[in-house]
Design an enzyme around this catalytic site. Structure first.
Site, PDB file in Angstrom:
ATOM      1  N   ASP A 249      38.545  33.810  30.461  1.00  0.00           N
ATOM      2  CA  ASP A 249      38.798  33.369  28.787  1.00  0.00           C
ATOM      3  C   ASP A 249      37.218  32.595  28.322  1.00  0.00           C
ATOM      4  OD1 ASP A 249      40.057  33.074  26.461  1.00  0.00           O
ATOM      5  OD2 ASP A 249      41.000  31.171  27.384  1.00  0.00           O
TER       6      ASP A 249
ATOM      7  N   ASP B 292      38.848  44.683  46.705  1.00  0.00           N
ATOM      8  CA  ASP B 292      38.304  45.792  45.823  1.00  0.00           C
ATOM      9  C   ASP B 292      37.700  45.136  44.713  1.00  0.00           C
ATOM     10  OD1 ASP B 292      40.472  44.903  44.722  1.00  0.00           O
ATOM     11  OD2 ASP B 292      41.459  46.577  44.417  1.00  0.00           O
TER      12      ASP B 292
END
Length: 222
Positions: free
Chosen positions: A131, A158
């Site tokens: 954000d 990942d």
């Protein structure tokens, strides 16, 4: 995309049986910040109500507050902490742009270098901020402080995150605005670019009209 905030105490409320709330300076997803007055002495302070969060992002946020803030007093409860600090009248980057207009190239580079260092630290801890925007960037005497880690997310092995659509339209990349879509640290880089563009031009980045957009939509508007 959604922006989540917690309820805040009203002006005139008494906190910790000692401080009267004069104004609500910030209402966020993981913390509230108040301008308060000591009911006995009359001194004015900044009081941060910070909710505890046992996630990796939450621990980093809380440790960062304790490390970097000029704390006058600290009182902890089971689910939150109250941090008393000097009131310095800081403004966020959005407020600075609204009042003073676009920044010079020199000032922008100075602030963005600091912001890049903050983001690099978060990414080294495997945290996606999610954000980044001018209103979440505090500027105090030329120093950058990042606030409101409420929707930050720790990534797995990942390096990918699959979550509901979160963030702020116009600053978050298109893929972050589509529920169930994978994205990674590069989403913060996109938001960094949008923020730097606004700092240099005082023009807000484009805002999508719908919650879900395609990558091609983003390319056409950029």
């Amino acid at each position: 995309m959604v922006s989540i905030t917690r309820p805040h105490l009203a002006e005139g409320s008494l906190v910790l049986d000692k401080y009267i709330i004069v104004d609500v300076l910030h209402n966020g997803s993981m913390s509230n910040v108040y301008l308060v007055r000591d009911k006995s002495l009359g001194n004015v302070w900044c009081l941060k109500e910070s909710y505890k969060d046992d996630t990796a992002a939450g621990r980093i946020r809380y440790e960062g507050i304790l490390r970097d803030a000029p704390i006058v007093a600290l009182e902890e409860e089971e689910d939150r902490a109250y941090i008393l600090m000097d009131y310095v009248g800081a403004q966020n980057l959005q407020q600075a742009l609204s009042r003073e207009g676009e920044l010079t190239a020199k000032t922008t580079v100075m602030l963005m270098k600091q912001l890049a260092a903050v983001m690099s630290y978060l990414h080294s801890k495997r945290i996606i901020y999610r954000d980044l925007k001018p209103s979440n960037i505090m500027v105090v005497d030329g120093q950058v402080k990042l606030r409101d880690f409420g929707i930050s997310e720790a990534v797995g092995p990942d390096n990918m995150v699959i979550r509901e659509a979160l963030g702020t339209k116009g600053y978050a990349p298109p893929e972050q605005g589509m529920a169930g879509t994978e994205y990674d640290f590069r989403s913060d880089i996109y938001s960094f670019g949008a923020t730097m563009f606004q700092a240099l031009t005082n023009v807000a980045p484009f805002v999508f009209q719908s919650k879900e957009v395609t990558l091609e939509d983003g390319r056409k508007r950029s």
